[in-house]
Design a protein around this motif. Sequence first.
Motif, short mmCIF file in Angstrom:
data_model
loop_
_atom_site.label_atom_id
_atom_site.label_comp_id
_atom_site.label_asym_id
_atom_site.label_seq_id
_atom_site.Cartn_x
_atom_site.Cartn_y
_atom_site.Cartn_z
N MET A 1 -31.06 -45.36 -17.79
CA MET A 1 -30.24 -44.76 -18.82
C MET A 1 -30.22 -45.72 -20.01
O MET A 1 -30.04 -46.92 -19.83
CB MET A 1 -28.82 -44.56 -18.26
CG MET A 1 -27.83 -44.05 -19.26
SD MET A 1 -26.14 -43.84 -18.65
CE MET A 1 -26.34 -42.92 -17.18
N SER A 3 -28.80 -47.36 -23.54
CA SER A 3 -27.45 -47.82 -23.87
C SER A 3 -26.67 -46.81 -24.71
O SER A 3 -25.45 -46.71 -24.58
CB SER A 3 -27.50 -49.18 -24.58
OG SER A 3 -28.21 -49.08 -25.79
N ASP A 5 -26.81 -43.46 -24.47
CA ASP A 5 -26.29 -42.47 -23.53
C ASP A 5 -25.15 -43.06 -22.70
O ASP A 5 -24.13 -42.41 -22.48
CB ASP A 5 -27.39 -41.96 -22.60
CG ASP A 5 -28.35 -41.02 -23.29
OD1 ASP A 5 -28.05 -40.56 -24.41
OD2 ASP A 5 -29.42 -40.75 -22.71
N TYR A 6 -25.33 -44.28 -22.25
CA TYR A 6 -24.31 -44.94 -21.44
C TYR A 6 -22.99 -45.01 -22.22
O TYR A 6 -21.94 -44.66 -21.68
CB TYR A 6 -24.78 -46.35 -21.07
CG TYR A 6 -23.77 -47.14 -20.28
CD1 TYR A 6 -23.73 -47.04 -18.89
CD2 TYR A 6 -22.85 -47.98 -20.91
CE1 TYR A 6 -22.80 -47.76 -18.16
CE2 TYR A 6 -21.92 -48.69 -20.18
CZ TYR A 6 -21.90 -48.58 -18.81
OH TYR A 6 -20.98 -49.28 -18.08
N ASN A 7 -23.07 -45.43 -23.46
CA ASN A 7 -21.85 -45.56 -24.27
C ASN A 7 -21.21 -44.20 -24.56
O ASN A 7 -19.98 -44.09 -24.57
CB ASN A 7 -22.15 -46.30 -25.58
CG ASN A 7 -22.44 -47.76 -25.34
OD1 ASN A 7 -21.90 -48.37 -24.41
ND2 ASN A 7 -23.29 -48.33 -26.15
N TYR A 9 -21.35 -41.50 -22.58
CA TYR A 9 -20.71 -41.08 -21.34
C TYR A 9 -19.43 -41.88 -21.08
O TYR A 9 -18.40 -41.32 -20.69
CB TYR A 9 -21.66 -41.21 -20.14
CG TYR A 9 -22.62 -40.07 -20.01
CD1 TYR A 9 -22.17 -38.79 -19.67
CD2 TYR A 9 -23.98 -40.23 -20.20
CE1 TYR A 9 -23.05 -37.72 -19.53
CE2 TYR A 9 -24.87 -39.19 -20.07
CZ TYR A 9 -24.39 -37.93 -19.73
OH TYR A 9 -25.27 -36.88 -19.60
N LEU A 32 -24.22 -36.09 -15.36
CA LEU A 32 -24.79 -37.37 -14.93
C LEU A 32 -25.71 -37.19 -13.73
O LEU A 32 -26.82 -37.73 -13.71
CB LEU A 32 -23.66 -38.35 -14.57
CG LEU A 32 -22.96 -39.03 -15.73
CD1 LEU A 32 -21.72 -39.75 -15.24
CD2 LEU A 32 -23.89 -40.00 -16.43
N TYR A 36 -29.56 -37.91 -14.25
CA TYR A 36 -29.98 -39.22 -13.78
C TYR A 36 -30.03 -39.35 -12.25
O TYR A 36 -30.64 -40.28 -11.75
CB TYR A 36 -29.05 -40.31 -14.33
CG TYR A 36 -29.08 -40.36 -15.83
CD1 TYR A 36 -30.15 -40.92 -16.51
CD2 TYR A 36 -28.05 -39.82 -16.58
CE1 TYR A 36 -30.20 -40.95 -17.89
CE2 TYR A 36 -28.07 -39.84 -17.96
CZ TYR A 36 -29.14 -40.41 -18.61
OH TYR A 36 -29.17 -40.43 -19.98
N ASP A 40 -29.29 -43.78 -9.81
CA ASP A 40 -29.24 -44.58 -11.04
C ASP A 40 -27.98 -45.43 -11.02
O ASP A 40 -26.86 -44.91 -10.89
CB ASP A 40 -29.24 -43.65 -12.26
CG ASP A 40 -29.29 -44.42 -13.55
OD1 ASP A 40 -28.21 -44.85 -14.00
OD2 ASP A 40 -30.38 -44.60 -14.10
N ASP A 42 -26.43 -47.09 -13.38
CA ASP A 42 -25.52 -46.82 -14.48
C ASP A 42 -24.71 -45.55 -14.23
O ASP A 42 -23.50 -45.52 -14.45
CB ASP A 42 -26.26 -46.71 -15.81
CG ASP A 42 -26.82 -48.04 -16.28
OD1 ASP A 42 -26.25 -49.09 -15.92
OD2 ASP A 42 -27.82 -48.02 -17.01
N ALA A 43 -25.37 -44.51 -13.77
CA ALA A 43 -24.67 -43.24 -13.48
C ALA A 43 -23.64 -43.45 -12.38
O ALA A 43 -22.52 -42.95 -12.46
CB ALA A 43 -25.67 -42.16 -13.09
N LEU A 46 -20.66 -45.29 -13.82
CA LEU A 46 -19.85 -44.42 -14.68
C LEU A 46 -18.99 -43.47 -13.85
O LEU A 46 -17.82 -43.26 -14.17
CB LEU A 46 -20.75 -43.63 -15.63
CG LEU A 46 -21.39 -44.45 -16.75
CD1 LEU A 46 -22.46 -43.64 -17.46
CD2 LEU A 46 -20.34 -44.94 -17.74
#
Length: 54
Positions: A1, A3, A5-7, A9, A32, A36, A40, A42-43, A46
């Motif tokens: 993912m 950064s 998209d991460y931010n 979400y 998510l 992903y 993942d 990061d997912a 989150l």
Amino acid sequence: MNSSDYNKYLSAIKAANDSDDREALRQIQKQLIARYGLNDNDAEYLIHQFRHNV
């Protein structure tokens, strides 16, 4: 993912947590997982930021 998209979400999750909007959290979780998958890191992180179980 990436950064960006991460931010996005993370921001959406914080807003949904603050307003106790469980439906928004459900939608975020669906997006998510669809985008992903659960493998993942990061997912997964989150999803753990959700204040409520959905």
